[in-house]
Design an enzyme around this catalytic site. Structure first.
Site, PDB file in Angstrom:
ATOM      1  N   LYS A   1      31.485  36.670  36.871  1.00 53.24           N
ATOM      2  CA  LYS A   1      32.449  37.355  36.004  1.00 53.24           C
ATOM      3  C   LYS A   1      31.845  37.570  34.625  1.00 53.24           C
ATOM      4  O   LYS A   1      31.981  38.622  34.028  1.00 53.24           O
ATOM      5  CB  LYS A   1      33.698  36.470  35.860  1.00 53.24           C
ATOM      6  CG  LYS A   1      34.843  36.901  36.734  1.00 53.24           C
ATOM      7  CD  LYS A   1      36.166  36.338  36.258  1.00 53.24           C
ATOM      8  CE  LYS A   1      36.265  34.837  36.412  1.00 53.24           C
ATOM      9  NZ  LYS A   1      37.606  34.280  36.339  1.00 53.24           N
TER      10      LYS A   1
ATOM     11  N   CYS B   1      34.156  23.981  36.884  1.00 51.11           N
ATOM     12  CA  CYS B   1      33.782  23.523  38.239  1.00 51.11           C
ATOM     13  C   CYS B   1      34.900  22.715  38.870  1.00 51.11           C
ATOM     14  O   CYS B   1      34.896  22.496  40.073  1.00 51.11           O
ATOM     15  CB  CYS B   1      32.578  22.584  38.231  1.00 51.11           C
ATOM     16  SG  CYS B   1      31.086  23.185  37.525  1.00 51.11           S
TER      17      CYS B   1
ATOM     18  N   HIS C   1      35.303  39.416  45.460  1.00 49.95           N
ATOM     19  CA  HIS C   1      34.063  40.179  45.313  1.00 49.95           C
ATOM     20  C   HIS C   1      33.299  40.124  46.639  1.00 49.95           C
ATOM     21  O   HIS C   1      33.747  39.485  47.593  1.00 49.95           O
ATOM     22  CB  HIS C   1      33.238  39.693  44.118  1.00 49.95           C
ATOM     23  CG  HIS C   1      32.808  38.254  44.169  1.00 49.95           C
ATOM     24  ND1 HIS C   1      32.082  37.721  45.202  1.00 49.95           N
ATOM     25  CD2 HIS C   1      33.016  37.222  43.303  1.00 49.95           C
ATOM     26  CE1 HIS C   1      31.831  36.453  44.967  1.00 49.95           C
ATOM     27  NE2 HIS C   1      32.403  36.120  43.825  1.00 49.95           N
TER      28      HIS C   1
ATOM     29  N   CYS D   1      33.864  19.065  34.017  1.00 51.48           N
ATOM     30  CA  CYS D   1      33.748  20.500  33.725  1.00 51.48           C
ATOM     31  C   CYS D   1      34.977  21.178  34.305  1.00 51.48           C
ATOM     32  O   CYS D   1      35.182  21.181  35.522  1.00 51.48           O
ATOM     33  CB  CYS D   1      32.478  21.113  34.307  1.00 51.48           C
ATOM     34  SG  CYS D   1      32.501  22.927  34.151  1.00 51.48           S
TER      35      CYS D   1
ATOM     36  N   LYS E   1      22.458  36.492  39.403  1.00 49.20           N
ATOM     37  CA  LYS E   1      23.589  35.837  40.038  1.00 49.20           C
ATOM     38  C   LYS E   1      24.842  36.674  39.771  1.00 49.20           C
ATOM     39  O   LYS E   1      24.991  37.224  38.679  1.00 49.20           O
ATOM     40  CB  LYS E   1      23.735  34.452  39.394  1.00 49.20           C
ATOM     41  CG  LYS E   1      24.673  33.568  40.135  1.00 49.20           C
ATOM     42  CD  LYS E   1      24.758  32.193  39.531  1.00 49.20           C
ATOM     43  CE  LYS E   1      26.014  31.556  40.089  1.00 49.20           C
ATOM     44  NZ  LYS E   1      26.241  30.223  39.715  1.00 49.20           N
TER      45      LYS E   1
ATOM     46  N   HIS F   1      28.313  27.064  34.065  1.00 50.35           N
ATOM     47  CA  HIS F   1      29.304  27.722  33.212  1.00 50.35           C
ATOM     48  C   HIS F   1      28.960  27.724  31.735  1.00 50.35           C
ATOM     49  O   HIS F   1      29.698  28.291  30.921  1.00 50.35           O
ATOM     50  CB  HIS F   1      30.685  27.092  33.459  1.00 50.35           C
ATOM     51  CG  HIS F   1      31.121  27.231  34.879  1.00 50.35           C
ATOM     52  ND1 HIS F   1      31.035  26.197  35.787  1.00 50.35           N
ATOM     53  CD2 HIS F   1      31.575  28.312  35.553  1.00 50.35           C
ATOM     54  CE1 HIS F   1      31.449  26.625  36.960  1.00 50.35           C
ATOM     55  NE2 HIS F   1      31.772  27.901  36.848  1.00 50.35           N
TER      56      HIS F   1
ATOM     57  N   HIS G   1      32.767  36.791  48.504  1.00 49.10           N
ATOM     58  CA  HIS G   1      33.901  36.326  49.316  1.00 49.10           C
ATOM     59  C   HIS G   1      34.021  37.154  50.599  1.00 49.10           C
ATOM     60  O   HIS G   1      34.279  36.641  51.673  1.00 49.10           O
ATOM     61  CB  HIS G   1      35.230  36.468  48.567  1.00 49.10           C
ATOM     62  CG  HIS G   1      35.238  35.845  47.203  1.00 49.10           C
ATOM     63  ND1 HIS G   1      35.639  36.533  46.088  1.00 49.10           N
ATOM     64  CD2 HIS G   1      34.892  34.613  46.779  1.00 49.10           C
ATOM     65  CE1 HIS G   1      35.548  35.741  45.030  1.00 49.10           C
ATOM     66  NE2 HIS G   1      35.093  34.571  45.425  1.00 49.10           N
TER      67      HIS G   1
ATOM     68  N   CYS H   1      27.256  22.398  31.135  1.00 50.39           N
ATOM     69  CA  CYS H   1      27.267  22.679  32.580  1.00 50.39           C
ATOM     70  C   CYS H   1      26.339  23.867  32.835  1.00 50.39           C
ATOM     71  O   CYS H   1      26.447  24.899  32.173  1.00 50.39           O
ATOM     72  CB  CYS H   1      28.691  23.003  33.020  1.00 50.39           C
ATOM     73  SG  CYS H   1      28.756  23.802  34.634  1.00 50.39           S
TER      74      CYS H   1
HETATM   75  N1  MSP Z   1      37.922  27.230  46.730  1.00 48.37           N
HETATM   76  C1  MSP Z   1      36.607  26.850  47.108  1.00 48.37           C
HETATM   77  C2  MSP Z   1      36.538  26.620  48.594  1.00 48.37           C
HETATM   78  C3  MSP Z   1      37.435  25.585  49.155  1.00 48.37           C
HETATM   79  S1  MSP Z   1      37.324  25.490  50.867  1.00 48.37           S
HETATM   80  C4  MSP Z   1      37.994  24.089  51.295  1.00 48.37           C
HETATM   81  C5  MSP Z   1      35.612  27.937  46.727  1.00 48.37           C
HETATM   82  N2  MSP Z   1      36.099  29.147  46.572  1.00 48.37           N
HETATM   83  S2  MSP Z   1      35.279  30.410  46.052  1.00 48.37           S
HETATM   84  O1  MSP Z   1      36.242  31.455  45.984  1.00 48.37           O
HETATM   85  O2  MSP Z   1      34.603  30.101  44.861  1.00 48.37           O
HETATM   86  O3  MSP Z   1      34.162  30.759  47.082  1.00 48.37           O
HETATM   87  C6  MSP Z   1      34.427  30.935  48.419  1.00 48.37           C
HETATM   88  C7  MSP Z   1      33.276  31.437  49.245  1.00 48.37           C
HETATM   89  O4  MSP Z   1      32.646  32.598  48.690  1.00 48.37           O
HETATM   90  C8  MSP Z   1      32.167  30.403  49.431  1.00 48.37           C
HETATM   91  O5  MSP Z   1      31.783  30.378  50.770  1.00 48.37           O
HETATM   92  C9  MSP Z   1      31.076  30.919  48.551  1.00 48.37           C
HETATM   93  O6  MSP Z   1      29.857  30.448  48.979  1.00 48.37           O
HETATM   94  C10 MSP Z   1      31.234  32.410  48.727  1.00 48.37           C
HETATM   95  N3  MSP Z   1      30.567  33.123  47.658  1.00 48.37           N
HETATM   96  C11 MSP Z   1      30.893  33.139  46.341  1.00 48.37           C
HETATM   97  N4  MSP Z   1      29.944  33.845  45.667  1.00 48.37           N
HETATM   98  C12 MSP Z   1      28.996  34.293  46.519  1.00 48.37           C
HETATM   99  C13 MSP Z   1      27.848  35.102  46.430  1.00 48.37           C
HETATM  100  N5  MSP Z   1      27.409  35.564  45.278  1.00 48.37           N
HETATM  101  N6  MSP Z   1      27.181  35.399  47.587  1.00 48.37           N
HETATM  102  C14 MSP Z   1      27.616  34.969  48.803  1.00 48.37           C
HETATM  103  N7  MSP Z   1      28.679  34.201  48.915  1.00 48.37           N
HETATM  104  C15 MSP Z   1      29.359  33.778  47.805  1.00 48.37           C
HETATM  105  O7  MSP Z   1      34.444  27.651  46.627  1.00 48.37           O
END
Ligand code: MSP
Length: 480
Positions: free
Chosen positions: A295, A128, A17, A125, A292, A145, A20, A142
Site C-alpha cells: 500500500k 504486524c 490485490h 508492532c 514488493k 512496516h 490475494h 519493524c
Molecule cells: N489474515 C492473514 C491470514 C490468516 S489465515 C488463518 C493474512 N492475510 S493477508 O490478507 O495479509 O494475506 C493473505 C494471503 O495473501 C497470504 O497467503 C499471502 O501470502 C498472500 N499474499 C499477500 N501478498 C502477496 C504477494 N505480494 N504475492 C503473493 N501472495 C501474497 O495473512
C-alpha cells in the site's frame, strides 16, 4: 476421497490485490480440477476481521469497526465474484458461530490445563499484530512496516508451544503433515530446530476482538482467532466431522505466513486433540517491477482492473501462468497484454476459430465424429493428459498450463503441415481423418482448460454444438 481446500482468510484492513487473488484462484482451480475428477470438495475462504489495526482504520473513517468490516469484506466477495471464483462458504471472523467456536476451543485448552499465565513484556508492532524480537528489528524499527514497535507489558495467557515442537517435527518429517514445496518444508523444519518460544494467546490491549471466555479483560490473539476459521467452516457440526475430521485437508497459503500455519496451527490442534491438516502448500510472492507490492509503495494491482481489461478467464490465466506456483516472480503489467495476445488470442482463440472454420467448410457433422483419432494422436494426447493430471494434483499449475499449450501448439502446427483446406477439395477421406483428429484434440483441450478458463471452455463446447463461430479472445492493441 473428499477434500477440504482452504485459502487464508484475508485482512479486511487491506483491499484485495493480485497477491490475494493468486491464493484464492489457486484454490478455485484445484477445486474445479478435483471436481472434474469426480471428487467431493468443500472450498473455504473468507475474511479476517479483528485486531487493533482494523479498529484504528474504522476510527479514522468515523465508523464502527463492524461497519468497516462489513464494507471491506464485501470488497473481497466482489473481487472473487468478478474472477468467477466459486467457494462453498465465505467465513468472517465476526460471524457469531465462529466467535462461539473460538470460545469453546479456548475453554477446552483451559480445561485441559494447557494454558498458563505469565507477565509478558515485548515489542509489539501494531501493523504486524505481533511481538517482534530485537533481532527482527532494523534500526529499532519493524522491517516490514518501518515503524517503531511499542513496548507492551501485560499479563497474558500463554500456549506452551515448546512442548509440541518434537511432535510437529515428526509429523512433518513423516509427511503425515505434508509441507510443499520442499523448500517450505525445509524452512519449517529449520524454524523448529532453531527453537521457538511459547506464545501468548490473549491480549489485554486489543479491544476489537473475541473476549476470552474465562477472562473478559482480554481478547483472543488475532492469529489464534484467524487460524480457527479452518475448523469453524460454515459453522455446522457436519463441517467439522465430515469435512475436517474425515476429509483430506489442504491449506494453500503464501510464504509470509508459513510459521503460523506449519507450526502454531498444528500445535493448537494437537493440544485440543483435533486432527492436523494433511497438506499445506506454500506459494511464492509477486513483486511488481522488482518491488514488493505494498500500500505504501502504491504499486498494488487490483484484480478488478485486470478483469475489466481482459475478462475473468484471461485474468485467471494471466495470473497463474506467470511463474511456477511455489516460487517468487516479478510482474510487469505490460507483459500481460503480450501474453494475452500470444497465448490466448493467437494461441487458443485462433486455433478454435481455425478448426471450426475448417469443420464448417468440410460440412463435417459435429455431432458424429467420422473417424476415431489415429494412433499417433491418441498417444500424444494421452501423454499430455497424464502430465497434466500429475501436475494439477501437485498444484503445479504453471507446468499444467504448459502441457495444455503444448497440445494447442501441436494442433496449430498440425494444421499448417497438413493443409486440410486443400485436402477438403482433393482427398475428402484424408481431410475427414485430419478433422477427426483435430476435433478429438479440441475436446481434450476443452476438458483440460476448464478449471482455469471455465467460461471459455463452456463457450467452445457450445460453438461445437451449434457450429456458430464466435471470437473468444479479441486481439489487443499495444496501447492497452
Ligand atoms: N489474515 C492473514 C491470514 C490468516 S489465515 C488463518 C493474512 N492475510 S493477508 O490478507 O495479509 O494475506 C493473505 C494471503 O495473501 C497470504 O497467503 C499471502 O501470502 C498472500 N499474499 C499477500 N501478498 C502477496 C504477494 N505480494 N504475492 C503473493 N501472495 C501474497 O495473512
Amino acid at each position: 476421497m473428499r477434500f477440504l481446500i482452504t485459502t487464508p482468510i484475508y485482512y479486511v484492513n487491506d483491499k484485495p490485490h493480485i497477491g490475494h487473488a493468486y491464493t484464492t484462484l489457486a484454490a478455485d482451480v484445484l477445486t474445479r480440477f478435483l471436481r472434474n475428477q469426480g471428487k467431493e470438495v468443500f472450498f473455504l475462504t473468507g475474511t479476517d476481521e479483528h485486531g487493533s489495526k482494523i479498529a484504528q482504520s474504522a476510527k479514522k473513517l468515523g465508523i464502527s469497526p463492524k461497519v468497516f468490516c462489513d464494507k471491506n469484506s464485501r470488497l473481497f466477495k466482489n473481487a472473487w465474484e468478478n474472477l468467477n471464483i466459486k467457494y462453498d462458504f465465505f467465513i468472517r471472523t465476526t460471524d457469531a458461530k465462529h466467535e462461539e467456536n473460538v470460545k469453546s476451543f479456548l475453554n477446552k485448552l483451559k480445561e485441559k490445563n494447557i494454558l498458563y499465565k505469565k507477565n509478558y513484556e515485548g515489542l509489539y508492532c501494531i501493523e504486524c499484530e505481533k511481538f517482534l524480537t530485537e533481532k527482527e528489528l532494523f534500526n529499532g524499527k519493524c522491517r516490514d512496516h518501518n515503524i517503531r514497535p511499542t513496548k507492551v507489558l501485560e499479563k497474558n495467557y500463554f500456549f506452551p508451544l515448546k512442548d509440541f515442537l518434537k511432535k510437529i517435527e515428526d509429523l512433518i518429517k513423516t509427511e503425515e503433515l505434508k509441507i510443499e514445496p520442499e523448500s517450505a518444508k525445509k524452512e519449517a523444519l529449520g524454524l523448529i530446530r532453531q527453537g521457538l518460544d511459547d506464545f501468548s494467546i490473549s491480549r489485554r490491549k486489543v479491544r476489537w476482538g473475541i473476549k476470552l471466555p474465562f477472562d473478559k479483560s482480554q481478547t483472543v490473539y488475532v492469529w489464534v482467532d484467524a487460524l480457527l476459521n479452518y475448523i469453524t467452516g460454515d459453522g455446522s457440526k457436519k463441517f467439522k466431522q465430515y469435512w475436517w475430521e474425515n476429509g483430506y485437508v489442504i491449506h494453500i497459503l503464501g510464504k509470509d505466513i508459513l510459521k503460523f500455519h506449519t507450526i502454531y496451527w498444528p500445535a493448537l490442534l494437537i493440544a485440543a486433540g483435533i486432527k492436523v491438516p494433511n497438506q499445506e502448500f506454500i506459494h511464492g510472492f509477486f513483486t511488481v517491477n522488482g518491488q514488493k507490492m505494498s500500500k505504501t509503495l502504491r504499486n498494488t494491482i487490483d484484480p478488478n482492473n485486470l478483469v475489466e481489461k481482459f475478462g475473468a478467464d484471461a485474468t485467471r490465466y494471466l495470473l497463474l501462468s506467470q511463474f511456477p506456483f511455489g516460487q517468487d516472480g516479478d510482474i510487469k503489467e505490460e507483459n500481460f497484454v503480450k501474453k494475452y495476445n500470444s497465448d490466448l488470442a493467437n494461441g487458443l482463440g485462433n486455433l478454435i476459430a481455425r478448426i471450426l472454420t475448417l469443420l464448417l467448410l468440410a460440412k463435417y457433422d459435429l455431432q458424429n465424429p467420422k473417424y476415431r483419432a489415429d494412433k499417433k494422436i491418441l498417444e500424444m494426447v494421452k501423454g499430455i493428459d497424464e502430465g497434466y493430471k500429475k501436475y494439477m494434483g501437485n498444484l503445479k499449475f504453471y507446468e499444467a498450463l504448459k502441457e495444455i499449450w503444448k497440445l494447442i501448439d501441436y494442433c496449430n502446427k498440425y494444421i499448417n503441415e497438413n493443409k486440410p483446406w486443400e485436402l477438403i477439395k482433393t482427398n475428402k477421406k484424408k481431410s475427414d481423418q485430419i478433422l477427426s483428429n483435430l476435433l478429438y484434440c479440441i475436446f481434450k483441450i476443452v476438458e483440460l482448460i476448464s478449471p482455469f478458463l471455465p467460461v471459455t471452455s463452456e463457450k467452445i463446447r457450445n460453438q461445437l454444438k451449434s457450429g456458430k463461430l464466435e471470437i473468444l479472445f479479441p486481439r489487443m492493441g499495444a496501447s492497452y
